[in-house]
Design an enzyme around this catalytic site. Structure first.
Site, PDB file in Angstrom:
ATOM      1  N   ALA A  98       0.836  -1.319  -0.030  1.00 16.56           N
ATOM      2  CA  ALA A  98       0.068  -0.063   0.004  1.00 16.56           C
ATOM      3  C   ALA A  98       0.938   1.047  -0.048  1.00 16.56           C
ATOM      4  O   ALA A  98       0.415   2.225  -0.473  1.00 16.56           O
ATOM      5  CB  ALA A  98      -0.922   0.113   1.316  1.00 16.56           C
ATOM      6  N   GLU A  99       2.026   1.329   0.769  1.00 20.58           N
ATOM      7  CA  GLU A  99       2.848   2.490   0.957  1.00 20.58           C
ATOM      8  C   GLU A  99       3.637   2.685  -0.424  1.00 20.58           C
ATOM      9  O   GLU A  99       3.790   3.922  -0.833  1.00 20.58           O
ATOM     10  CB  GLU A  99       3.696   2.306   2.007  1.00 20.58           C
ATOM     11  CG  GLU A  99       2.919   2.327   3.204  1.00 20.58           C
ATOM     12  CD  GLU A  99       2.559   3.718   3.592  1.00 20.58           C
ATOM     13  OE1 GLU A  99       3.131   4.581   3.074  1.00 20.58           O
ATOM     14  OE2 GLU A  99       1.712   3.843   4.658  1.00 20.58           O
TER      15      GLU A  99
END
Length: 236
Positions: free
Chosen positions: A85-86
């Site tokens: 996600a990051e």
């Protein structure tokens, strides 16, 4: 083991990429639309597992993830999900707000955990080192998990928006669209990667497989006699 083909060889195969899509394993993939928060990886569980099978950027850092997981007692799959996600496992990623590296750490957060710059390398440059980035990011995530015991959603929300924002919201996920989408996405990826408890326990147990020899070797003097015990092979 992931297998890829240009056509559907049998019913176990499903579409991974279409002809109008591109995939560079050194850069990840185009932003996916299967999650509330756009990520640079396929998000269907089977495709996500295949992504980890073929991504060289993941393979280069997975030993750092394992070390952090064991040392801090954080689920390995949670670290995977958060990094997808990051940054999509891009160690040089820098956000518009200045977050750096795999776990998108703000320099101020890194300073809280003892990282300092020097004449050769600034804090930002040091955060592009996967080992350093994962070490600090995992410690921060561990502290957030301990801060909100039994409430993983709040720990994940704090990683995105800061623990102060969560506390200000009355120990709830803040009313920020980005943070709410982020939490849903990380937990969705985490649940897709983490095997059910029964399967996880089964993987920890040794397996024994019965093998019976038969076929073309009959009559050549190299087959076991009918009274011979079955062959058992222990698998790790």
């Amino acid at each position: 083991m992931a297998h890829f083909a240009t056509e559907r060889t049998d019913d176990r195969y499903e579409l991974f990429y279409k002809g109008d899509e591109s995939f560079d394993t050194t850069q990840g993939v185009k932003a996916a639309s299967g999650t509330p928060y756009p990520v640079s990886a396929p998000t269907a569980p089977a495709k996500l597992l295949a992504f980890f099978d073929i991504s060289p950027s993941y393979k280069l850092v997975k030993h750092h993830l394992r070390e952090a997981s064991n040392k801090l007692s954080i689920d390995y799959e949670l670290l995977q999900a958060l990094i997808v996600a990051e940054s999509g496992f891009n160690s040089t990623a820098v956000s518009p707000k200045g977050a750096v590296g795999l776990m998108q750490i703000m320099p101020a957060t890194a300073e809280r955990y003892g990282l300092v710059g020097d004449p050769k390398n600034s804090i930002e440059q040091k955060l592009t080192d996967p080992k350093t980035n994962i070490r600090i990011g995992a410690r921060y995530l561990s502290d957030l998990i301990n801060m909100f015991p039994g409430q993983l959603d709040l720990a994940v929300a704090s990683y995105n928006a800061g623990e102060g924002a969560v506390q200000k919201a009355g120990n709830r996920i803040p009313n920020f669209k980005e943070t709410q989408a982020y939490v849903k996405t990380v937990l969705q990826l985490y649940n897709g990667l983490k095997p059910p408890a029964a399967i996880a326990e089964q993987r920890r147990q040794p397996t024994r497989v019965r093998m019976e020899l038969s076929g073309g070797a009959a009559g050549r003097g190299n087959m076991p006699s009918s009274s011979a015990p079955p062959v058992l092979v222990g698998l790790p």
